[in-house]
Motif scaffolding. Sequence first.
Motif, PDB file in Angstrom:
ATOM      1  N   GLU A   1      71.095  27.717  75.522  1.00 41.44           N
ATOM      2  CA  GLU A   1      70.231  28.877  75.750  1.00 41.44           C
ATOM      3  C   GLU A   1      70.788  30.106  75.042  1.00 41.44           C
ATOM      4  OE1 GLU A   1      68.279  31.408  79.499  1.00 41.44           O
ATOM      5  OE2 GLU A   1      69.731  29.800  79.861  1.00 41.44           O
ATOM      6  N   SER A   2      69.878  30.920  74.502  1.00 41.32           N
ATOM      7  CA  SER A   2      70.271  32.166  73.856  1.00 41.32           C
ATOM      8  C   SER A   2      70.415  33.271  74.889  1.00 41.32           C
ATOM      9  CB  SER A   2      69.222  32.567  72.818  1.00 41.32           C
ATOM     10  OG  SER A   2      69.451  33.876  72.351  1.00 41.32           O
ATOM     11  N   ALA A   3      71.353  34.186  74.627  1.00 39.55           N
ATOM     12  CA  ALA A   3      71.587  35.289  75.564  1.00 39.55           C
ATOM     13  C   ALA A   3      70.365  36.192  75.688  1.00 39.55           C
ATOM     14  CB  ALA A   3      72.810  36.089  75.132  1.00 39.55           C
ATOM     15  N   ILE A   4      69.546  36.250  74.668  1.00 45.12           N
ATOM     16  CA  ILE A   4      68.355  37.106  74.749  1.00 45.12           C
ATOM     17  C   ILE A   4      67.406  36.604  75.813  1.00 45.12           C
ATOM     18  CG2 ILE A   4      66.987  35.880  73.025  1.00 45.12           C
ATOM     19  CD1 ILE A   4      67.280  39.718  73.481  1.00 45.12           C
ATOM     20  N   ASN A   5      67.465  35.315  76.141  1.00 44.22           N
ATOM     21  CA  ASN A   5      66.589  34.767  77.184  1.00 44.22           C
ATOM     22  C   ASN A   5      66.948  35.282  78.567  1.00 44.22           C
ATOM     23  OD1 ASN A   5      65.279  33.297  75.219  1.00 44.22           O
ATOM     24  ND2 ASN A   5      66.322  31.364  75.687  1.00 44.22           N
ATOM     25  N   LEU A   6      68.164  35.770  78.725  1.00 43.45           N
ATOM     26  CA  LEU A   6      68.566  36.334  80.013  1.00 43.45           C
ATOM     27  C   LEU A   6      67.893  37.679  80.262  1.00 43.45           C
ATOM     28  CD1 LEU A   6      72.414  35.675  79.690  1.00 43.45           C
ATOM     29  CD2 LEU A   6      70.776  34.309  81.024  1.00 43.45           C
ATOM     30  N   MET A   7      67.306  38.258  79.229  1.00 41.85           N
ATOM     31  CA  MET A   7      66.786  39.623  79.302  1.00 41.85           C
ATOM     32  C   MET A   7      65.280  39.694  79.520  1.00 41.85           C
ATOM     33  SD  MET A   7      69.640  41.197  78.735  1.00 41.85           S
ATOM     34  CE  MET A   7      71.073  40.129  78.836  1.00 41.85           C
ATOM     35  N   HIS A   8      64.629  38.574  79.776  1.00 43.35           N
ATOM     36  CA  HIS A   8      63.157  38.534  79.730  1.00 43.35           C
ATOM     37  C   HIS A   8      62.497  39.448  80.744  1.00 43.35           C
ATOM     38  CE1 HIS A   8      62.787  36.024  83.390  1.00 43.35           C
ATOM     39  NE2 HIS A   8      63.909  35.466  82.971  1.00 43.35           N
ATOM     40  N   ALA A   9      63.132  39.729  81.877  1.00 39.04           N
ATOM     41  CA  ALA A   9      62.483  40.547  82.905  1.00 39.04           C
ATOM     42  C   ALA A   9      63.018  41.973  82.950  1.00 39.04           C
ATOM     43  CB  ALA A   9      62.674  39.884  84.273  1.00 39.04           C
ATOM     44  N   LEU A  10      63.799  42.359  81.966  1.00 34.52           N
ATOM     45  CA  LEU A  10      64.459  43.663  82.006  1.00 34.52           C
ATOM     46  C   LEU A  10      63.742  44.688  81.129  1.00 34.52           C
ATOM     47  CD1 LEU A  10      68.181  42.532  81.824  1.00 34.52           C
ATOM     48  CD2 LEU A  10      67.029  43.584  83.759  1.00 34.52           C
ATOM     49  N   PRO A  11      63.711  45.937  81.557  1.00 34.84           N
ATOM     50  CA  PRO A  11      63.137  46.994  80.709  1.00 34.84           C
ATOM     51  C   PRO A  11      63.896  47.109  79.394  1.00 34.84           C
ATOM     52  CG  PRO A  11      63.492  47.777  82.952  1.00 34.84           C
ATOM     53  CD  PRO A  11      64.169  46.452  82.851  1.00 34.84           C
ATOM     54  N   ARG A  12      63.202  47.554  78.371  1.00 33.07           N
ATOM     55  CA  ARG A  12      63.797  47.638  77.044  1.00 33.07           C
ATOM     56  C   ARG A  12      65.022  48.553  77.027  1.00 33.07           C
ATOM     57  NH1 ARG A  12      62.011  45.918  71.991  1.00 33.07           N
ATOM     58  NH2 ARG A  12      63.796  46.136  70.581  1.00 33.07           N
ATOM     59  N   VAL A  13      65.002  49.634  77.780  1.00 30.69           N
ATOM     60  CA  VAL A  13      66.115  50.565  77.773  1.00 30.69           C
ATOM     61  C   VAL A  13      67.391  49.908  78.303  1.00 30.69           C
ATOM     62  CG1 VAL A  13      65.578  51.522  80.067  1.00 30.69           C
ATOM     63  CG2 VAL A  13      66.863  52.888  78.411  1.00 30.69           C
ATOM     64  N   VAL A  14      67.239  49.027  79.283  1.00 33.65           N
ATOM     65  CA  VAL A  14      68.402  48.327  79.829  1.00 33.65           C
ATOM     66  C   VAL A  14      68.987  47.375  78.789  1.00 33.65           C
ATOM     67  CG1 VAL A  14      69.170  46.684  81.587  1.00 33.65           C
ATOM     68  CG2 VAL A  14      67.608  48.545  82.201  1.00 33.65           C
ATOM     69  N   VAL A  15      68.108  46.685  78.071  1.00 34.52           N
ATOM     70  CA  VAL A  15      68.578  45.756  77.041  1.00 34.52           C
ATOM     71  C   VAL A  15      69.246  46.518  75.896  1.00 34.52           C
ATOM     72  CG1 VAL A  15      67.901  43.977  75.391  1.00 34.52           C
ATOM     73  CG2 VAL A  15      66.790  44.085  77.641  1.00 34.52           C
ATOM     74  N   ASP A  16      68.548  47.551  75.383  1.00 29.76           N
ATOM     75  CA  ASP A  16      69.037  48.252  74.189  1.00 29.76           C
ATOM     76  C   ASP A  16      70.264  49.115  74.452  1.00 29.76           C
ATOM     77  OD1 ASP A  16      66.986  47.104  72.814  1.00 29.76           O
ATOM     78  OD2 ASP A  16      65.731  48.888  72.727  1.00 29.76           O
TER      79      ASP A  16
ATOM     80  N   ALA B   1      81.662  42.468  73.078  1.00 29.60           N
ATOM     81  CA  ALA B   1      82.393  41.333  73.637  1.00 29.60           C
ATOM     82  C   ALA B   1      82.328  40.087  72.766  1.00 29.60           C
ATOM     83  CB  ALA B   1      81.861  41.010  75.032  1.00 29.60           C
ATOM     84  N   LEU B   2      81.170  39.859  72.119  1.00 30.93           N
ATOM     85  CA  LEU B   2      80.972  38.631  71.356  1.00 30.93           C
ATOM     86  C   LEU B   2      80.856  38.871  69.856  1.00 30.93           C
ATOM     87  CD1 LEU B   2      80.171  37.794  74.325  1.00 30.93           C
ATOM     88  CD2 LEU B   2      78.595  36.170  73.262  1.00 30.93           C
ATOM     89  N   ASN B   3      80.780  40.143  69.453  1.00 28.22           N
ATOM     90  CA  ASN B   3      80.714  40.523  68.039  1.00 28.22           C
ATOM     91  C   ASN B   3      79.398  40.156  67.367  1.00 28.22           C
ATOM     92  OD1 ASN B   3      83.485  41.477  68.031  1.00 28.22           O
ATOM     93  ND2 ASN B   3      84.087  39.326  68.005  1.00 28.22           N
ATOM     94  N   VAL B   4      78.427  39.704  68.121  1.00 26.97           N
ATOM     95  CA  VAL B   4      77.096  39.425  67.589  1.00 26.97           C
ATOM     96  C   VAL B   4      76.062  39.949  68.578  1.00 26.97           C
ATOM     97  CG1 VAL B   4      77.800  37.380  66.286  1.00 26.97           C
ATOM     98  CG2 VAL B   4      77.002  37.125  68.638  1.00 26.97           C
ATOM     99  N   ARG B   5      74.800  40.009  68.148  1.00 32.77           N
ATOM    100  CA  ARG B   5      73.733  40.504  69.005  1.00 32.77           C
ATOM    101  C   ARG B   5      73.251  39.414  69.956  1.00 32.77           C
ATOM    102  NH1 ARG B   5      72.894  42.486  63.875  1.00 32.77           N
ATOM    103  NH2 ARG B   5      73.133  44.761  63.687  1.00 32.77           N
ATOM    104  N   LEU B   6      72.511  39.846  70.957  1.00 34.91           N
ATOM    105  CA  LEU B   6      72.012  38.928  71.982  1.00 34.91           C
ATOM    106  C   LEU B   6      71.223  37.773  71.380  1.00 34.91           C
ATOM    107  CD1 LEU B   6      70.823  41.635  74.527  1.00 34.91           C
ATOM    108  CD2 LEU B   6      72.612  39.947  74.989  1.00 34.91           C
TER     109      LEU B   6
ATOM    110  N   ALA C   1      74.057  32.207  75.758  1.00 28.64           N
ATOM    111  CA  ALA C   1      73.953  32.767  77.111  1.00 28.64           C
ATOM    112  C   ALA C   1      75.157  32.348  77.949  1.00 28.64           C
ATOM    113  CB  ALA C   1      72.659  32.312  77.772  1.00 28.64           C
ATOM    114  N   ALA C   2      75.621  31.116  77.767  1.00 30.38           N
ATOM    115  CA  ALA C   2      76.764  30.625  78.554  1.00 30.38           C
ATOM    116  C   ALA C   2      78.023  31.424  78.252  1.00 30.38           C
ATOM    117  CB  ALA C   2      76.987  29.143  78.269  1.00 30.38           C
TER     118      ALA C   2
END
Length: 448
Positions: free
Chosen positions: A154-169, A179-184, A189-190
């Motif tokens: 699973e991609s980390a971006i999938n963890l963000m599906h229910a979150l407002p854009r401001v929280v993600v960005d 932490a991971l040196n790459v974008r979501l 996700a793991a």
Amino acid sequence: MNTGAMPMPTAPIAVVGGGWSGLAAALALSDAGERVALFEAAPQLGGRARRVEFSLGERPYPLDNGQHLLIGAYRDTLALMQRVGVDPQQAFLRQPFALRYPDGFRLQATRAPAPLHLAGALLLSRGLTVAARVAMARAVQRWQRGGWHASHHESAINLMHALPRVVVDRIWQPLCVAALNVRLEEASAAVFLTVLRDSLGASRADSDLLLPRTDLSALLPDAAGAALQANGVAVRLRCAVEQITADGRGWSLVTRQGACPASRVVLALPPWRAAPLLASAQYSALDSAIGLLQDIRTAPIATVYLRYPTGQRLPFPAMALVEDPARGAFGQWAFDRGALDTRCDGLVSVVVSATGAHDALTQDALASAVAAQLSAALPLPPPQASQVIVEKRATIVPAPGLQRPPATLPVTGLYLAGDAADSAYPSTIEGSVRSGLAAARALLAAAR
């Protein structure tokens, strides 16, 4: 008189790679009483986290080949520093977790015990609506209830599906980059949840930000090199290992200076260096590991150093920046090096991680764009000088489904460490140290 042949002395264990992972492995092995030889191709220890000397204008500075941000959860790193005589209390400026932006957006943990420190951060945050705070709290609770686990694919971006854009960005994207040196979108996700579990999801101290007060070589490599020599370890700099072959009694390492015998070998290397060395051993049992290493993707990290007049300060030692590549805003994090190290008074470092439109720019153009981004966000004058350091393969991409070979390889006496070896952690200093220690433990266990 005993006319029999004298027994051959046991060849040392060879640790190939003098980065933080190789240093951790060599120290653990030598502390256990093993004879060790450390081989490093570069003229100094530290790998991708070391000091470099550059002049900005007429002044020389002790810079780093990449800006690093550590957290309190880096327990193995901190323990290794203490082992070689570096006091983390002196080496770092330790602060509660905080995300601060030049425009006033803020999420800052309180000094209350966990999990109240994060509840306080949400309650006192600036720039988040009540609905956004509730959504973020529910997401964290959902991850906690799930044991901070996610599908390996699973991609980390999938963890963000229910979150407002401001929280993600403004929160999760910059934290993923840090932490991971790459974008979501590129991250597992793991792996992302593992880092969150050990930092924000653990004790308050584990979420603290650790800002180096000195250059990276002074944090560990310099002292580790001295400790290894005190243990009798042969530290061989400018000695690249070009081939490894089995010789019947162990291994032979081919270098430009000649062949060196080794009883066992730890390759504490990035994947692109470990793969050809494993191939040189000519064992079909290693084909699977070589294939996995060749499939690992890498990503660059650029660090832009900007020199301002002496005494110039950012509002905080570390600040997140609003990344907007479409408008030429490429910087993601800014660090006031002068606030951390008096030798770097007036110096600001800005990190640009992962691939993007900035890759097509010249170093001068990237420095100009980052300087303009800072001047638009903060009351800063034009910089007096700049220097850009780009590590083109600074990090592996912890992509969904990533597979790395285990520390113990299917050929007797061969071990992997560093970014090449399987780990729950991404390409971070802590991940490197843990990997080196894991390889040393596996080798010692097999020896017993």
